[in-house]
Design an enzyme around this catalytic site. Structure first.
Site, PDB file in Angstrom:
ATOM      1  N   ASP A  62       0.863  -1.172   0.000  1.00 20.08           N
ATOM      2  CA  ASP A  62       0.000   0.000   0.000  1.00 20.08           C
ATOM      3  C   ASP A  62       0.908   1.233   0.000  1.00 20.08           C
ATOM      4  O   ASP A  62       1.976   1.216   0.587  1.00 20.08           O
ATOM      5  CB  ASP A  62      -0.883  -0.046   1.249  1.00 20.08           C
ATOM      6  CG  ASP A  62      -1.811   1.149   1.374  1.00 20.08           C
ATOM      7  OD1 ASP A  62      -1.867   1.951   0.429  1.00 20.08           O
ATOM      8  OD2 ASP A  62      -2.463   1.272   2.406  1.00 20.08           O
ATOM      9  N   ASP A 235      -7.980  -7.493  -0.059  1.00 25.06           N
ATOM     10  CA  ASP A 235      -7.140  -7.587   1.138  1.00 25.06           C
ATOM     11  C   ASP A 235      -7.923  -7.037   2.317  1.00 25.06           C
ATOM     12  O   ASP A 235      -8.783  -6.171   2.142  1.00 25.06           O
ATOM     13  CB  ASP A 235      -5.840  -6.788   0.974  1.00 25.06           C
ATOM     14  CG  ASP A 235      -6.066  -5.299   1.241  1.00 25.06           C
ATOM     15  OD1 ASP A 235      -5.783  -4.852   2.371  1.00 25.06           O
ATOM     16  OD2 ASP A 235      -6.549  -4.583   0.343  1.00 25.06           O
ATOM     17  N   CYS A 273     -12.692 -28.000   6.148  1.00 25.36           N
ATOM     18  CA  CYS A 273     -11.459 -27.214   6.090  1.00 25.36           C
ATOM     19  C   CYS A 273     -10.261 -28.092   6.429  1.00 25.36           C
ATOM     20  O   CYS A 273     -10.320 -28.907   7.350  1.00 25.36           O
ATOM     21  CB  CYS A 273     -11.540 -26.041   7.071  1.00 25.36           C
ATOM     22  SG  CYS A 273     -10.045 -25.011   7.127  1.00 25.36           S
ATOM     23  N   CYS A 275      -7.189 -26.833   7.270  1.00 21.88           N
ATOM     24  CA  CYS A 275      -6.143 -26.101   7.984  1.00 21.88           C
ATOM     25  C   CYS A 275      -5.682 -26.901   9.204  1.00 21.88           C
ATOM     26  O   CYS A 275      -6.355 -27.846   9.637  1.00 21.88           O
ATOM     27  CB  CYS A 275      -6.629 -24.711   8.394  1.00 21.88           C
ATOM     28  SG  CYS A 275      -7.726 -24.687   9.837  1.00 21.88           S
ATOM     29  N   CYS A 278      -8.266 -27.202  12.054  1.00 24.38           N
ATOM     30  CA  CYS A 278      -9.408 -28.088  11.805  1.00 24.38           C
ATOM     31  C   CYS A 278      -8.987 -29.548  11.711  1.00 24.38           C
ATOM     32  O   CYS A 278      -9.798 -30.445  11.971  1.00 24.38           O
ATOM     33  CB  CYS A 278     -10.135 -27.646  10.537  1.00 24.38           C
ATOM     34  SG  CYS A 278     -11.051 -26.091  10.751  1.00 24.38           S
ATOM     35  N   HIS A 304      -7.145 -20.453  10.660  1.00 24.55           N
ATOM     36  CA  HIS A 304      -8.362 -21.000  10.046  1.00 24.55           C
ATOM     37  C   HIS A 304      -9.078 -19.954   9.204  1.00 24.55           C
ATOM     38  O   HIS A 304      -9.520 -20.244   8.080  1.00 24.55           O
ATOM     39  CB  HIS A 304      -9.321 -21.533  11.110  1.00 24.55           C
ATOM     40  CG  HIS A 304     -10.692 -21.747  10.572  1.00 24.55           C
ATOM     41  ND1 HIS A 304     -11.023 -22.834   9.778  1.00 24.55           N
ATOM     42  CD2 HIS A 304     -11.819 -20.975  10.627  1.00 24.55           C
ATOM     43  CE1 HIS A 304     -12.282 -22.731   9.393  1.00 24.55           C
ATOM     44  NE2 HIS A 304     -12.790 -21.616   9.899  1.00 24.55           N
TER      45      HIS A 304
END
Length: 360
Positions: A62, A235, A273, A275, A278, A304
């Site tokens: 940015d 984002d 999920c 991840c 999980c 997650h």
């Protein structure tokens, strides 16, 4: 694509290896914050952000333009640029289009943003008009001093929620033919009913063959609605911030892990999920960590939530490739909103469907 936010050179609580494991493709850094601490020269000495952070993927920085709004009580805007008081030590900081570009070249991001002003909401129409015209003059100055051919400079379209001012900004911005374009000045306090017509109007008029980036937007419903309208990049700090507050993102909405129900639930946050959280932990265990104020809890919820948003855009990409985006998005919304899909979201899907039909 959703980009995790690493404002100060790190996505809060998440290691670079974990970012790779969950499928992150690009990380966002912030020029203003990294310029103040640790300073762009130190980052440059590491070979840029990849060497400094040990995240080997692409970066986007940015320009510092968002701080023009968010630090409004500490800054003064002139044609030359913006004078800030540092939020760290109160010292005077001057950020101009030239300085922003210089810092971003030193940081070494793959995509750099033109220095702009993000007007607050609400703001007078005349103020927004003057601001967007100054943003164009600042774009010209960024363009003139950019030296690195290996960095893509994206221009930012402003105009608030006003279609005529968005059109003016588009007319002034598009001739620069930058490699990508951002939609700025939204998600700053306006309602969804005001925001999404502005997204639809702007995205429909940006080049189809270049990335369209909706800045600072990252709630699940915003990603799906934005994609419907032709947006490519997003984002937001939302997934990590909401994780630190004890909330988990799912297709059934936001799960409050601070409440009593998860304390005895033996299933993972989300059975679909993959991840780390999980695959290894139950809701009950994570709820216990939250109540015990263990630092693993916000880390795992943040991990997650990031993976959830990555999965969401992965599913959207697959649906687009299969030609089934509209029915997929409608089915997702029916579940997420529990069969009470808001009018603004439905309007975004409809606008996207019409634009798709015209393009097709």
């Amino acid at each position: 694509m959703f980009m995790p936010v690493g404002t100060q050179g790190t996505v809060k609580g998440i290691s670079p290896q974990e970012l790779l494991d969950i499928g992150s493709q690009m990380v966002l850094g912030n020029t203003y914050h990294l310029m103040l601490r640790p300073g762009e020269k130190l980052v440059q000495a590491h070979g840029g952000l990849p060497g400094f952070t040990a995240y080997p993927g692409p970066f986007l920085t940015d320009s510092g333009g968002f701080q023009v709004m968010s630090l409004g009580h500490m800054r003064k805007i002139t044609e030359e640029g913006v004078t800030f008081k540092s939020h760290i030590d109160g010292s005077t900081v001057i950020l101009t289009p030239e300085r922003s570009t210089e810092v971003q070249e030193a940081l070494g991001a793959d995509v750099i943003m033109a220095f702009d002003e993000c007007p607050p909401y609400p703001a007078e129409r005349e103020y927004i008009r003057r601001s967007l015209e100054r943003t164009i003059r600042w774009l010209e100055r960024c363009h003139a001093v950019k030296t690195r051919e290996d960095q893509a400079l994206f221009a930012i379209v402003q105009g608030g929620v006003h279609s005529d001012l968005r059109r003016l900004s588009l007319d002034l911005t598009l001739p620069y033919e930058t490699p990508g374009f951002a939609i700025g000045g939204l998600a700053v306090g306006e309602s969804k009913e005001e925001m999404y017509p502005a997204v639809a109007f702007t995205a429909a008029r940006l080049p189809e063959g270049k990335p369209r980036y909706l800045m600072g937007v990252g709630h699940p419903e915003d990603l799906v609605a934005g994609i419907a309208l032709g947006v490519d990049l997003f984002d937001c700090v939302y997934p990590t911030r909401t994780g630190r507050f004890g909330y988990a993102l799912t297709d059934d909405g936001r799960l409050n892990m601070n409440s009593s129900a998860p304390r005895t639930q033996l299933q993972p946050i989300d059975g679909d999920c993959g991840c780390y959280a999980c695959r290894h932990y139950t809701r009950a265990y994570l709820a216990h960590l939250i109540r015990a104020e263990e630092m693993l809890a916000p880390r795992m919820l943040s991990l997650h939530n990031l993976r959830y948003l990555h999965r969401l855009v992965e599913r959207a990409r697959a649906a687009i490739a299969a030609g089934t985006f509209q029915p997929w998005a409608q089915a997702w919304a029916e579940r997420y909103f529990r069969h009470a899909v808001p009018a603004w979201f439905q309007a975004a899907l409809s606008a996207g469907e019409k634009a798709e039909a015209v393009a097709g």
